[in-house]
Motif scaffolding. Structure first.
Motif, PDB file in Angstrom:
ATOM      1  N   ALA A 507       0.912  -1.321  -0.196  1.00  0.00           N
ATOM      2  CA  ALA A 507       0.068  -0.028  -0.058  1.00  0.00           C
ATOM      3  C   ALA A 507       0.856   1.291   0.151  1.00  0.00           C
ATOM      4  N   ILE A 508       0.586   2.166  -0.993  1.00  0.00           N
ATOM      5  CA  ILE A 508       1.276   3.289  -1.065  1.00  0.00           C
ATOM      6  C   ILE A 508       0.468   4.475  -0.436  1.00  0.00           C
ATOM      7  N   TYR A 509      -0.426   4.380  -0.136  1.00  0.00           N
ATOM      8  CA  TYR A 509      -1.435   5.212   0.362  1.00  0.00           C
ATOM      9  C   TYR A 509      -2.338   4.641   1.356  1.00  0.00           C
ATOM     10  N   GLN A 510      -3.120   5.393   2.195  1.00  0.00           N
ATOM     11  CA  GLN A 510      -3.922   4.931   3.550  1.00  0.00           C
ATOM     12  C   GLN A 510      -5.081   4.898   2.755  1.00  0.00           C
ATOM     13  N   PHE A 511      -5.723   3.802   2.713  1.00  0.00           N
ATOM     14  CA  PHE A 511      -7.289   3.762   2.288  1.00  0.00           C
ATOM     15  C   PHE A 511      -8.295   3.190   3.415  1.00  0.00           C
ATOM     16  N   GLY A 524       2.254   1.538   3.439  1.00  0.00           N
ATOM     17  CA  GLY A 524       3.354   0.674   3.677  1.00  0.00           C
ATOM     18  C   GLY A 524       3.030  -0.694   3.982  1.00  0.00           C
ATOM     19  N   GLU A 525       1.512  -1.160   4.042  1.00  0.00           N
ATOM     20  CA  GLU A 525       1.281  -2.510   4.419  1.00  0.00           C
ATOM     21  C   GLU A 525       1.424  -3.373   3.337  1.00  0.00           C
ATOM     22  N   VAL A 556      -1.848   1.033  -4.568  1.00  0.00           N
ATOM     23  CA  VAL A 556      -1.166  -0.087  -4.154  1.00  0.00           C
ATOM     24  C   VAL A 556      -0.113  -0.320  -5.204  1.00  0.00           C
ATOM     25  N   GLU A 557       0.892  -0.925  -4.847  1.00  0.00           N
ATOM     26  CA  GLU A 557       1.939  -1.062  -5.749  1.00  0.00           C
ATOM     27  C   GLU A 557       2.047  -2.548  -6.079  1.00  0.00           C
ATOM     28  N   VAL A 558       1.559  -3.227  -7.132  1.00  0.00           N
ATOM     29  CA  VAL A 558       1.061  -4.858  -7.246  1.00  0.00           C
ATOM     30  C   VAL A 558       2.414  -5.458  -8.052  1.00  0.00           C
TER      31      VAL A 558
END
Length: 571
Positions: A507-511, A524-525, A556-558
Motif C-alpha cells: 500500500a502506497i496510500y492509506q485507504f 506501507g502495509e 497499491v504497488e502490485v
C-alpha cells in the motif's frame, strides 16, 4: 374697628399670596414630572432601538458560512431583507428619542429655569408691596398717637394756665409763663394734627394703589404666568404625539418592505435551486433484460454500469454469494466527509463540474488582478525612465518578475483544473443519450464455488492520498455456478472456495474501506493479491485467511507472480 378691618385685609392678602405660592410651586413640579416622563420614554426608545439593531445584527448571515451560501434561496433573501428593514425600523425609534430630547426635554428644561425666575420675581414684588403698605400704616399710627398725645398735653397746659390766671396769689410772671406754655402746646398739637393729616392722606393713596393697582397687577402676572405654563405643557404633549406621527410613514415603508420581502418568496424557485445545487449528473439505469432459465445453464446477473447497486456510495459485493444489498444512491450518507481532494473527485459529476468551474473562475480573477498590477508597474517604470528624478526604473523589476511568476503559477493551476473539467464534461451523459445496461461477464472456475464481485469504479487518485468512490464506466460480475442441478434459487447455498494467491502488493496510500466489499489498508502495509485489476480500477487483496476485500489499484504497488495471467507491476 378700623385697625381690625385693616388687619383682616392684610391677613387675607397674605393668605392669598401663600395659596398662590403653593399652587405655582405645584405647577412647576408638574412640569418637572412631565419632563422626567418624556426623558424616560426617550431612554426606552434608545434601548429598544439598540436591542432591535443587535437582534438584526445577530441574525445577519456570517461571511464565508453556510448561511451566506443559503442566500441564493428566495426565503433566505426575504429574511435578510426583513432584517435590513428591521434595522431601518430601529433607526426610526432613534429618531423618536432624538426629537423627544431636542423638542421637548431641552425646551422644557430651559422654560423651567425661566419660569422659576419669573415666579420668584412676582412674589418678591408682592412681598415688597405688602411690606410697604404695612410700613405706611405704622407711620400713620405713630403720627396719630403723637397727635393724640400733643392734644392731651395742650389741654393740660391750657387748664394749668387757667388755674394760674384765676389764682390771686400767683405772680403775673408765673401766669405769663403758664400762658406761653399753653400756647406752645397748642402749636405742637396743631403741628401733630397737620402731620397726622398728611400721613393719613398719603396712606390712603398708597392703600388705594396697593389694593387697586399693585396687588391686582401682581396677581394678573401670576395668572398669566400660570396660563403660559399650562399652555406650554399642552404644546409639549402635542409635540409628543407629533414626534411619533412623523415617523409613521417611514415605519410604514419598513413594514411594507417586510411584506414585499415575504411576498417575494417563491417555493418553486427555491426547490429548483436545491435541484440545481445537488444535481449529481449520474445517468439513470437502463432496462433489465429478461433471461430465461434452461437445464444445465446458469442464470446470469445482468448489471448495468449505471445500475443503482453500482452507484455512488456502493462498494463491491463480497464473493460469498447472497442477495445484493444495493441502496438507492441519492439517499446514501457520504462517509468521506471533509474538504476532499483537490480535483473534487469525491463529488458527483455535476457538482464536481460546478466546483471546478468556480475554481477556474477564481483563478482567472486572480490572473486579472496580477495583470492589472503588472500594467500599473509597467506604466510606473515608463514614467521613471522618462523622469529619472522621480525614481529608479530598476526598482520596479523585482516586482514585475514576481508578478510574472505568480501569473505563470496561476495559469498552470488553470490548465490543471481545465483538464479535470474537460474530463468531467466528457463523462457527463447527454440528455439525448438512451439509458444503457451491459450484461455481466460470467466465468466458471470450479463446480463448488460461486464468486460474485461487483466492482465499484474509482475516478482518480489524489495527491494527499485520500480516496472517494465514483460511478464506473464498466461493471464486471464474475459468477461461478456449480454444475450440479442442486442449488438454491438465490445462490445462498454454495460454499466459497479460497482463491489462490497470484502475487503481493504494497500500500502506497492509506485507504479507509467504509463500503461493503472493500478493505481498509494503511500506508506501507504488505498484502496478498488474489484477483488482479480487470479494468475497473479495483484489485482484490487478502490480509489473512479470513480478511479480504477490494482496494483502489492506484493505492497499491502490485507484484504479480511470473506464472500469473497478465503478470505485470502496477504503480
Amino acid at each position: 374697628m378700623m385697625e381690625e378691618r385693616m388687619g383682616d385685609c392684610w391677613s387675607y392678602t397674605k393668605d392669598q399670596f401663600d395659596n398662590l405660592e403653593k399652587h405655582t410651586q405645584s405647577g412647576i413640579e408638574f412640569v418637572e414630572r412631565y419632563t422626567k416622563f418624556v426623558k424616560e420614554r426617550s431612554e426606552i426608545e434608545i434601548n429598544y432601538a439598540k436591542q432591535i439593531r443587535n437582534l438584526s445584527k445577530k441574525y445577519q448571515p456570517k461571511k464565508n458560512s453556510r448561511e451566506e451560501e443559503e442566500n441564493k434561496y428566495t426565503s433566505c433573501r426575504a429574511f435578510l431583507s426583513t432584517l435590513n428593514e428591521l434595522n431601518d425600523y430601529a433607526g426610526q425609534h432613534e429618531v423618536i428619542a432624538e426629537n423627544l430630547t431636542s423638542q421637548i426635554i431641552a425646551e422644557l428644561s430651559r422654560y423651567l429655569t425661566e419660569l422659576k425666575a419669573e415666579r420668584k420675581s412676582h412674589f418678591h414684588d408682592g412681598r415688597k408691596a405688602q411690606q410697604h403698605i404695612e410700613s405706611s400704616w405704622k407711620q400713620l399710627e405713630a403720627s396719630k398717637r403723637r397727635f393724640e398725645r400733643d392734644c392731651k398735653e395742650a389741654d393740660r397746659a391750657q387748664q394749668y394756665f387757667e388755674r394760674m390766671d384765676a389764682d390771686i396769689n400767683v405772680t403775673k410772671a408765673d401766669v405769663e409763663k403758664a400762658r406761653q406754655q399753653a400756647q406752645m402746646r397748642h402749636q405742637m398739637a396743631a403741628d401733630s394734627k397737620t402731620e397726622y393729616s398728611n400721613f393719613l392722606t398719603k396712606f390712603n393713596q398708597e392703600q388705594n394703589e396697593h389694593y387697586h393697582t399693585l396687588i391686582p397687577n401682581i396677581f394678573q402676572k401670576l395668572q398669566e404666568m400660570e396660563e403660559r405654563r399650562i399652555e406650554r405643557v399642552g404644546m409639549s404633549m402635542k409635540t409628543y404625539a407629533e414626534v411619533d406621527r412623523e415617523v409613521l410613514p417611514i415605519v410604514g415603508k419598513c413594514l411594507d418592505g417586510m411584506t414585499k420581502a415575504a411576498e417575494s418568496i417563491e417555493p418553486k424557485t427555491d426547490s429548483k435551486q436545491v435541484v440545481e445545487s445537488y444535481k449529481s449528473g449520474f445517468e439513470p439505469p437502463g432496462e433489465v433484460e429478461f433471461e430465461d432459465y434452461g437445464p444445465g445453464q446458469s442464470m446470469k446477473r445482468t448489471v448495468s454500469e449505471t445500475s443503482l447497486s453500482n452507484s455512488r456510495g456502493e462498494a463491491k459485493e463480497r464473493p460469498s454469494g447472497g442477495k445484493s444489498k444495493g441502496k438507492l444512491w441519492p439517499f446514501i450518507k457520504n462517509k468521506n466527509k471533509g474538504s476532499g481532494p483537490e480535483d473534487f473527485s469525491h463529488l458527483p459529476p455535476e457538482q464536481r463540474r460546478k466546483k471546478l468551474q468556480a475554481k477556474i473562475d477564481d483563478f482567472n480573477k486572480d490572473i486579472q488582478k496580477e495583470m492589472d498590477q503588472k500594467d500599473a508597474l509597467t506604466k510606473m517604470k515608463g514614467v521613471y525612465e522618462k523622469n529619472p528624478q522621480m525614481g529608479d526604473p530598476a526598482s520596479v523589476d523585482p516586482r514585475l518578475v514576481e508578478i510574472a511568476m505568480n501569473i505563470e503559477k496561476i495559469q498552470s493551476e488553470v490548465q490543471k483544473f481545465e483538464g479535470w473539467l474537460a474530463e468531467v464534461e466528457g463523462r457527463l451523459p447527454s440528455k439525448s443519450d438512451p439509458p444503457r445496461r451491459q450484461s455481466g461477464l460470467y466465468e466458471t472456475q470450479n463446480s463448488n464455488s460461486t464468486t460474485v464481485g461487483n466492482n465499484c469504479a474509482q475516478d482518480r487518485e489524489s495527491p494527499d492520498g485520500s480516496y472517494t468512490e465514483e460511478q464506473s464506466s464498466e461493471t464486471q460480475v464474475k459468477v461461478a455456478i456449480a454444475n450440479t442441478p442442486e442449488f438454491d434459487d438465490e445462490f445462498d447455498d454454495g460454499d466459497e472456495e479460497t482463491l489462490p494467491t497470484i502475487g503481493t502488493c504494497k500500500a502506497i496510500y492509506q485507504f479507509e474501506g467504509h463500503n461493503e466489499g472493500t478493505i481498509s489498508v494503511t500506508e506501507g502495509e504488505l498484502l496478498y493479491v488474489i484477483e488482479e485489476d480487470k479494468g475497473d480500477g479495483w484489485t482484490r487483496v487478502r490480509r489473512n485467511e479470513e480478511e479480504e476485500g477490494y482496494v483502489p489499484t492506484s493505492y497499491v504497488e502490485v507484484f504479480l507472480e511470473p506464472n500469473a495471467k497478465g503478470a505485470m507491476t502496477y504503480i
